[in-house]
Write a protein that holds these residues in place. Sequence first.
Motif, PDB file in Angstrom:
ATOM      1  N   ARG A 104      14.854  20.896  -3.011  1.00  0.00           N
ATOM      2  CA  ARG A 104      14.191  20.370  -4.217  1.00  0.00           C
ATOM      3  C   ARG A 104      12.800  20.966  -4.386  1.00  0.00           C
ATOM      4  O   ARG A 104      12.364  21.216  -5.507  1.00  0.00           O
ATOM      5  N   THR A 109      13.473  19.874  -9.175  1.00  0.00           N
ATOM      6  CA  THR A 109      14.296  18.671  -9.038  1.00  0.00           C
ATOM      7  C   THR A 109      15.678  18.880  -9.625  1.00  0.00           C
ATOM      8  O   THR A 109      16.578  18.107  -9.369  1.00  0.00           O
ATOM      9  N   GLY A 111      19.110  20.769  -9.777  1.00  0.00           N
ATOM     10  CA  GLY A 111      19.928  21.600  -8.909  1.00  0.00           C
ATOM     11  C   GLY A 111      20.547  22.769  -9.637  1.00  0.00           C
ATOM     12  O   GLY A 111      21.001  23.734  -9.017  1.00  0.00           O
TER      13      GLY A 111
END
Length: 122
Positions: A104, A109, A111
């Motif tokens: 992350r 944040t 993916g």
Amino acid sequence: MEHLPAHRPLTVVQLPDGQHVYADPTALPVQQMTGPQVVHIHQAPPDRTVQRVALGSGVGAGAVAAGVYFGPLLVAALTAIAANLALLAFLAAVLVWGVVTIVRSVGGTDGKAAAKRLRRER
């Protein structure tokens, strides 16, 4: 010493009301036998229940002794195995948390951006 009465040892005697006392068995009234005493398995202490069942079913004393010896040993071994598995599960959780945190921080944040980078590099 010949003027002393003969020594009569006192023994532990169980009275009809269940009390145990030290008494001379010859001085007590004669107790009549009421028949065999039946002890139910569920009234036995927990550590003796297996032994009573084993001896009652005709298993020899060697098997009972083995159960008495290996029973706690088996419990100790299973407890040690469970503790090791718990430690490994905790370690795996910490490692997964660390990998997720690093991914992350590198890829944001979302993916999807990290997946795009991986596809481009291949």
